[in-house]
Motif scaffolding. Structure first.
Motif, PDB file in Angstrom:
ATOM      1  N   GLY A  60       0.803  -1.203   0.000  1.00  0.00           N
ATOM      2  CA  GLY A  60       0.000   0.000   0.000  1.00  0.00           C
ATOM      3  C   GLY A  60       0.839   1.255   0.000  1.00  0.00           C
ATOM      4  O   GLY A  60       2.072   1.221  -0.087  1.00  0.00           O
ATOM      5  N   ARG A  67      -6.218  -6.349   2.605  1.00  0.00           N
ATOM      6  CA  ARG A  67      -6.553  -4.973   2.250  1.00  0.00           C
ATOM      7  C   ARG A  67      -6.677  -4.818   0.739  1.00  0.00           C
ATOM      8  O   ARG A  67      -7.614  -4.178   0.238  1.00  0.00           O
ATOM      9  CB  ARG A  67      -5.481  -4.030   2.814  1.00  0.00           C
ATOM     10  N   LEU A  68      -5.732  -5.396  -0.009  1.00  0.00           N
ATOM     11  CA  LEU A  68      -5.784  -5.314  -1.466  1.00  0.00           C
ATOM     12  C   LEU A  68      -7.007  -6.047  -2.004  1.00  0.00           C
ATOM     13  O   LEU A  68      -7.698  -5.547  -2.907  1.00  0.00           O
ATOM     14  CB  LEU A  68      -4.501  -5.896  -2.064  1.00  0.00           C
ATOM     15  N   SER A 121     -10.038  -3.971  -1.528  1.00  0.00           N
ATOM     16  CA  SER A 121     -10.043  -2.849  -2.465  1.00  0.00           C
ATOM     17  C   SER A 121     -10.527  -3.292  -3.845  1.00  0.00           C
ATOM     18  O   SER A 121     -11.336  -2.614  -4.482  1.00  0.00           O
ATOM     19  CB  SER A 121      -8.641  -2.246  -2.558  1.00  0.00           C
ATOM     20  N   ASP A 162      -9.419   5.142  -2.987  1.00  0.00           N
ATOM     21  CA  ASP A 162      -8.909   4.113  -2.080  1.00  0.00           C
ATOM     22  C   ASP A 162      -7.411   4.323  -1.975  1.00  0.00           C
ATOM     23  O   ASP A 162      -6.645   3.837  -2.794  1.00  0.00           O
ATOM     24  CB  ASP A 162      -9.240   2.724  -2.628  1.00  0.00           C
ATOM     25  N   ALA A 183      -4.460   0.744  -0.415  1.00  0.00           N
ATOM     26  CA  ALA A 183      -4.050  -0.580  -0.869  1.00  0.00           C
ATOM     27  C   ALA A 183      -2.889  -0.572  -1.851  1.00  0.00           C
ATOM     28  O   ALA A 183      -2.262  -1.600  -2.083  1.00  0.00           O
ATOM     29  CB  ALA A 183      -5.239  -1.314  -1.479  1.00  0.00           C
TER      30      ALA A 183
END
Length: 287
Positions: free
Chosen positions: A41, A50-51, A54, A263, A266
């Motif tokens: 990120g 997290r990715l 996203s 966002d 990420a």
């Protein structure tokens, strides 16, 4: 080994195929492009959940990814990011490595890095085209042809759609990007059938008015220029001041909407997502 391959192919065939009528945005196809920075990120931390979250928020049918590790190294946990993300999202994956190196140990998978395409639709075919590059893996790189321009064909409501994920040279000198643009156009020209639908997405590392990108615009529509509002800045994610990430389409595709997704965690880039309506006519129909 062949049995395992057959099982995997059968599993892919059971993945759900989206229905345009059921999608909230109402267009035929939602596509996105995202330079994922190998899963790290804006904070420099590799964070797969997290990715994945996203990417899921994009709600896209097809996603072009750049800077994708496939068993590359410690920085991404030696994971196959293309396959892992695809499986997590219920999508097929096709990786187009720029670099492919021998594994660190006998029997381990090859270390690869490059671009990839995820698709909720079955992938009919795929090819990793070559393009001139200056390697980032040598001290004194020389421009030379190399792989890393993946193309897949998917069939959307009976319409064959050619999708490409690209990453152009990042250096200030535009010379290599100029060559790469010419080579991409040559690849796209080979898919210029009567009803061919082409979607070229990726990190172009240049502004829309950059001279080296000018040859693209008579051939492809910049989705942001067609339907975007505002500057469409995508990089750097935390405080973007450049528009270098693009979704472009062939002229017979209508861009209904396009947006940069805010966002900032990420990756070091922001993703771009667009809703498209595909051309009708001839044998093309909703399937």
């Amino acid at each position: 080994m062949f049995c395992l391959l057959a099982v995997l192919l059968n599993a892919f065939s059971l993945l759900p195929t989206p229905s345009a009528a059921a999608r909230p945005h109402g267009a035929d196809l939602r596509v996105a492009t995202y330079n994922i920075h190998a899963g790290a990120g804006a904070d420099g931390v590799f964070d797969l959940p997290r990715l994945t979250a996203s990417l899921r928020k994009l709600d896209a049918d097809i996603i072009g990814l750049q800077e994708v590790d496939v068993h590359w190294g410690d920085r991404s946990g030696w994971l196959d990011l293309a396959g892992t993300l695809g499986a997590a999202l219920g999508m097929r994956s096709y990786a187009g490595p720029i670099y492919s190196f021998d594994p660190p140990a006998e029997g381990a998978p090859r270390r690869e890095y490059g671009n990839a395409i995820l698709s909720r639709y079955p992938i009919v075919s795929g090819v990793n085209h070559t393009m001139t590059r200056l390697s980032t893996q040598t001290a004194a790189p020389v421009a030379a042809p190399g792989p890393g321009l993946p193309e897949v064909v998917v069939r959307v409501h009976g319409i064959p759609v050619h999708v490409y994920s690209t990453h152009l040279d990042f250096r200030p000198d535009p010379a290599v990007r100029r060559i790469q643009v010419a080579e991409m156009l040559e690849v796209l020209a080979g898919d210029r059938g009567l009803r061919a639908v082409r979607i070229l997405m990726g990190d172009f590392n240049a502004a829309p008015d950059a001279p080296e990108l000018a040859p693209l615009w008579p051939v492809l529509t910049d989705a942001w220029a067609a339907a975007g509002s505002g500057p469409g800045l995508t990089y750097p994610a935390g405080s973007p001041d450049q528009r270098i990430d693009y979704i472009t389409v062939s002229g017979r595709v209508r861009v209904d909407s396009v947006e940069v997704m805010a966002d900032a965690d990420a990756s070091d880039h922001l993703p771009v997502v667009a809703d498209l309506t595909l051309p009708r006519g001839g044998s093309h129909h909703r399937g």
